[in-house]
Design an enzyme around this catalytic site. Structure first.
Site, PDB file in Angstrom:
ATOM      1  N   CYS A  41      20.974  36.549 -16.851  1.00 59.10           N
ATOM      2  CA  CYS A  41      20.825  36.994 -18.242  1.00 59.10           C
ATOM      3  C   CYS A  41      19.593  36.390 -18.913  1.00 59.10           C
ATOM      4  CB  CYS A  41      22.068  36.642 -19.047  1.00 59.10           C
ATOM      5  SG  CYS A  41      21.970  37.145 -20.781  1.00 59.10           S
ATOM      6  N   ALA A 262      18.511  51.652 -10.381  1.00 60.11           N
ATOM      7  CA  ALA A 262      19.312  51.027 -11.443  1.00 60.11           C
ATOM      8  C   ALA A 262      20.713  51.626 -11.409  1.00 60.11           C
ATOM      9  CB  ALA A 262      18.655  51.259 -12.804  1.00 60.11           C
ATOM     10  N   HIS A 437      23.186  48.275 -50.784  1.00 61.12           N
ATOM     11  CA  HIS A 437      22.246  49.391 -50.775  1.00 61.12           C
ATOM     12  C   HIS A 437      20.862  48.887 -51.194  1.00 61.12           C
ATOM     13  CE1 HIS A 437      20.675  53.450 -51.415  1.00 61.12           C
ATOM     14  NE2 HIS A 437      20.176  53.008 -52.562  1.00 61.12           N
TER      15      HIS A 437
END
Length: 458
Positions: A41, A262, A437
């Site tokens: 990782c 992959a 917001h």
């Protein structure tokens, strides 16, 4: 022979996190690592790939500077410097884990570790006695017989992030997170990219709406997508790789400089002593119970080598739970139905819970809400309006069954849904929780409002 309370085999995000938690709990701990601390990782996966993707994203921004009223002429990229930056980021993170080992007084046993009977771990011939052995050896790139990797022209993820020069063309077999992230990276810096996927849709574990949106976005970028396609064989010449691809009743040859396989991962469980100890294995996975006990007392396994999502954050959670159980804590098993998944291409993908198809198959009567980022003020101001948030609720009780996102920065937004589902939040409660917001995250509230026929901005 040194004596320990816990020895952890492997120092990836499962192993090193487990070791730290064990030390925090007062257990004398050692971790075994044959390469660099941090495992795949930190060194070859999650972290260095994100560094590559950031370079690609910045390059894209610079190429579209005019969209923001800016001038950036003669923008170019330096492939070797991009790769170098990625490796430096990985190196820095690995050094950080080294610091954490010292800080938490954890012994690092360098070398190849094997488990033996009587709770002994052998590291390059030196034996260490312990009360508990936690196996966290992770996984590597899966090699298919039809796609034999040579590390030069036919490669896995490790080579894909350390190529000496940028290929003019690349064929990527598999469209899971690894394949898709590399497809975005190489396409962004000018490589011709073809993605071949065996399933009918790319990112096949995602909600169908997400898959279709990403395919549309990738095709717009010039990435060639072949779904319902299988690579039968590959042939190499001096400068090319030719993949014979079966699609329906047709066979097509796809040529490129490099072919990246992959197609998933394979557990690192060979030659680590499992057979000698008698630890049960089934189809490449070590068998464990809900607290990660193997069939042999005192031996445990976590992460990619056990059944479940092969994700760094899952391995870390499993390791912490495992060692807390060892220490006598009253712990609850992990809810594998509430594990978030993220793919860091552009647009990003994140999801948790059931897809629409899964919810229907389970017999739920559902409410669905979608909110496109094209209606988001923050997305408009940021200049990237691709994608949407999709939420799925149980109509009867308001249970939040699933959340699926595609768009700019959505990997940082999915935690709201994970936490909400953990706390058994209903749709009405999400709707009445005031979101700031302008933000991308208010799209979650707007999607929930859409599900309940209360949407304002659509």
């Amino acid at each position: 022979m040194s004596n320990y309370d816990v020895i952890v085999l492997g120092s990836g995000p499962g192993g090193y996190v487990t070791a730290i938690r064990a030390s925090q709990l007062g257990l004398k701990t050692a971790v075994v690592e044959k390469e660099n601390l941090g495992g795949v990782c930190l060194n070859w996966g999650c972290i260095p790939t994100k560094a590559l993707l950031k370079s690609a994203q910045v390059f894209e921004y610079l190429n579209h500077a005019e969209d923001y009223g800016l001038n950036a002429d003669n923008v170019s990229q330096d492939f070797k410097k991009i790769i170098s930056r990625s490796r430096n980021v990985a190196s820095g993170m690995s050094k950080g884990v080294t610091f954490l080992m010292k800080k938490n007084k954890i012994d690092v046993l360098k070398g190849f570790g094997k488990v033996k009977k009587d709770k002994i771990v052998s590291v390059d011939g030196n034996d260490y006695k312990t009360k508990h052995i936690i196996i966290a050896t992770g996984a590597k790139s899966r090699i298919l017989p039809s796609i034999p990797q040579d590390g030069k022209q036919i490669i896995g993820y490790r080579e894909a992030m350390t190529l000496e020069k940028q290929p003019k063309s690349i064929t990527i077999v598999g469209s899971g997170a690894i394949g898709i992230e590399f497809a975005y990276f190489y396409n962004s810096i000018g490589t011709e990219v073809t993605v071949i996927e065996y399933m009918p849709n790319i990112v096949p574990i995602e909600d169908l709406d997400i898959s279709k949106e990403l395919e549309k976005s990738f095709k717009k970028k010039g990435i060639k997508i072949m779904t319902s396609s299988e690579v039968i064989s590959v042939e190499k010449t001096k400068n090319k790789v030719s993949a014979k691809v079966k699609k329906g009743n047709n066979e097509i040859n796809i040529e490129s400089e490099i072919l990246l396989s992959a197609v998933g991962i394979k557990s690192n469980i060979e030659n680590i002593g499992l057979e000698d100890v008698g630890i049960a294995v089934d189809r490449d996975k070590i068998l464990v119970d809900k607290f990660y006990n193997t069939n042999i007392p005192g031996y445990y396994a976590i992460g990619d080598i056990v059944a479940g999502p092969a994700l760094a954050h899952v391995a870390s959670a499993e390791g912490i739970l495992c060692v807390e159980k060892i220490a006598g804590y009253n712990v609850a098993p992990i809810d594998y139905g509430n594990i978030p998944g993220c793919t860091y291409c552009s647009p990003e993908i994140s999801s948790v819970g059931l897809t629409e198809k899964q919810a229907i198959e389970k017999g739920y009567k559902i409410k669905i809400g979608k909110f496109p980022f094209s209606a988001s003020g923050k997305a408009s101001a940021s200049g990237n309006k691709e994608g949407f948030v999709k939420v799925i609720f149980d109509e009867k009780y308001g249970e939040w069954l699933g959340c699926h996102m595609i768009g700019d920065g959505v990997t940082d937004m999915i935690a709201e849904a994970v936490l909400g589902r953990k706390l058994e939040t209903t749709g009405t409660e999400v709707l009445k929780a005031i979101h700031p917001h302008p933000t991308m995250s208010e799209a979650v509230m707007e999607a929930v409002a859409a599900a309940y026929d209360e949407v304002i901005h659509l």
